[in-house]
Design a protein around this motif. Structure first.
Motif, PDB file in Angstrom:
ATOM      1  N   ALA A 118       2.058  -0.609  -6.587  1.00  0.00           N
ATOM      2  CA  ALA A 118       2.124   0.182  -7.787  1.00  0.00           C
ATOM      3  C   ALA A 118       2.258  -0.626  -9.292  1.00  0.00           C
ATOM      4  CB  ALA A 118       3.425   0.882  -7.597  1.00  0.00           C
ATOM      5  N   LYS A 119       2.563  -1.816  -9.271  1.00  0.00           N
ATOM      6  CA  LYS A 119       2.795  -2.551 -10.227  1.00  0.00           C
ATOM      7  C   LYS A 119       1.428  -3.131 -10.638  1.00  0.00           C
ATOM      8  CE  LYS A 119       4.447  -7.345 -11.727  1.00  0.00           C
ATOM      9  NZ  LYS A 119       5.290  -8.463 -11.152  1.00  0.00           N
ATOM     10  N   TYR A 120       0.661  -3.458  -9.531  1.00  0.00           N
ATOM     11  CA  TYR A 120      -0.854  -4.001  -9.977  1.00  0.00           C
ATOM     12  C   TYR A 120      -1.819  -2.685  -9.928  1.00  0.00           C
ATOM     13  CZ  TYR A 120       0.936  -8.744  -9.911  1.00  0.00           C
ATOM     14  OH  TYR A 120       1.568  -9.985 -10.474  1.00  0.00           O
ATOM     15  N   GLN A 121      -1.423  -1.365  -9.909  1.00  0.00           N
ATOM     16  CA  GLN A 121      -2.510  -0.358  -9.742  1.00  0.00           C
ATOM     17  C   GLN A 121      -3.543  -0.478 -10.892  1.00  0.00           C
ATOM     18  OE1 GLN A 121      -2.421   1.946  -7.233  1.00  0.00           O
ATOM     19  NE2 GLN A 121      -4.276   2.158  -7.919  1.00  0.00           N
ATOM     20  N   ASP A 122      -3.290  -0.820 -11.953  1.00  0.00           N
ATOM     21  CA  ASP A 122      -4.510  -1.089 -13.107  1.00  0.00           C
ATOM     22  C   ASP A 122      -5.396  -2.040 -12.649  1.00  0.00           C
ATOM     23  OD1 ASP A 122      -2.963   0.799 -14.652  1.00  0.00           O
ATOM     24  OD2 ASP A 122      -2.296  -0.726 -15.916  1.00  0.00           O
ATOM     25  N   VAL A 123      -4.911  -3.065 -11.969  1.00  0.00           N
ATOM     26  CA  VAL A 123      -5.847  -4.278 -11.460  1.00  0.00           C
ATOM     27  C   VAL A 123      -6.818  -3.602 -10.244  1.00  0.00           C
ATOM     28  CG1 VAL A 123      -6.055  -6.451 -10.089  1.00  0.00           C
ATOM     29  CG2 VAL A 123      -4.431  -6.172 -11.784  1.00  0.00           C
ATOM     30  N   SER A 169      -3.976  -5.524   0.686  1.00  0.00           N
ATOM     31  CA  SER A 169      -2.841  -5.360   1.856  1.00  0.00           C
ATOM     32  C   SER A 169      -1.455  -6.003   1.165  1.00  0.00           C
ATOM     33  CB  SER A 169      -3.137  -6.115   3.232  1.00  0.00           C
ATOM     34  OG  SER A 169      -3.213  -7.500   2.941  1.00  0.00           O
ATOM     35  N   GLU A 170      -0.389  -5.429   1.675  1.00  0.00           N
ATOM     36  CA  GLU A 170       1.020  -5.805   1.173  1.00  0.00           C
ATOM     37  C   GLU A 170       1.690  -6.508   2.629  1.00  0.00           C
ATOM     38  OE1 GLU A 170       4.799  -4.040  -1.260  1.00  0.00           O
ATOM     39  OE2 GLU A 170       2.672  -3.062  -1.458  1.00  0.00           O
ATOM     40  N   GLU A 171       2.180  -7.782   2.189  1.00  0.00           N
ATOM     41  CA  GLU A 171       3.095  -8.419   2.888  1.00  0.00           C
ATOM     42  C   GLU A 171       4.444  -9.130   2.576  1.00  0.00           C
ATOM     43  OE1 GLU A 171       1.162 -11.389   5.646  1.00  0.00           O
ATOM     44  OE2 GLU A 171      -0.465 -10.114   5.570  1.00  0.00           O
ATOM     45  N   ASN A 172       5.250  -8.937   2.788  1.00  0.00           N
ATOM     46  CA  ASN A 172       6.830  -9.465   2.251  1.00  0.00           C
ATOM     47  C   ASN A 172       6.695  -9.432   0.969  1.00  0.00           C
ATOM     48  OD1 ASN A 172       7.350 -10.019   5.168  1.00  0.00           O
ATOM     49  ND2 ASN A 172       5.880 -11.891   5.040  1.00  0.00           N
ATOM     50  N   GLY A 173       6.338  -8.383  -0.001  1.00  0.00           N
ATOM     51  CA  GLY A 173       6.495  -8.155  -1.225  1.00  0.00           C
ATOM     52  C   GLY A 173       5.295  -9.026  -1.997  1.00  0.00           C
ATOM     53  N   VAL A 174       4.224  -9.367  -1.269  1.00  0.00           N
ATOM     54  CA  VAL A 174       3.000 -10.054  -1.882  1.00  0.00           C
ATOM     55  C   VAL A 174       2.142  -9.228  -1.550  1.00  0.00           C
ATOM     56  CG1 VAL A 174       1.696 -12.001  -1.811  1.00  0.00           C
ATOM     57  CG2 VAL A 174       4.335 -12.362  -1.512  1.00  0.00           C
TER      58      VAL A 174
END
Length: 125
Positions: free
Chosen positions: A4-9, A24-29
């Motif tokens: 959500a933080k990087y949705q603009d990207v 993809s998202e792994e361990n908060g990255v």
């Protein structure tokens, strides 16, 4: 959460029609992969990442390739533009208009005469 933080990207990636995109998202990255058409488009994505996450964000890993490294970008002339305006947009320096003119001598005969709809090569500097 980090997505959500990087949705603009991610939205910009869709707007630029990034090919072979994978998120993809792994361990908060957030891991982002894809291929931009040109270096300019890749730079736009990185600028957006830095705008959101700072100079060296630790919560995103982006592997953005470039499909055509022979040019910086292709630009379709709009009404009211000049080569110096275009150079200022891409290079932050209006005097670099000469490089754009030289890269387009096949369609341009005079650096002061361009027409809406012409597709110009923006060369790598």
């Amino acid at each position: 959460m980090v997505k959500a933080k990087y949705q603009d990207v991610l939205d910009l990636g869709q707007e630029l029609n990034i090919q072979n995109g994978d998120v993809s998202e792994e361990n908060g990255v957030l891991k982002v992969n894809g291929t931009a058409s040109t270096q300019y488009e890749k730079n736009q994505l990185w600028d957006k990442i830095k705008e959101i996450g700072g100079e060296s964000p630790s919560d995103i890993i982006a592997d953005i390739k470039v499909a055509d490294e022979s040019i910086y970008h292709k630009h379709t002339v709009k009404g009211g533009e000049s080569l110096s305006k275009i150079a200022k947009h891409y290079y932050k320096d209006p005097m670099k208009y000469k490089a754009i003119f030289e890269a387009n001598t096949g369609i341009l005969k005079n650096p002061d005469v361009i027409h809406p709809g012409q597709e110009l090569i923006i060369p790598n500097l």
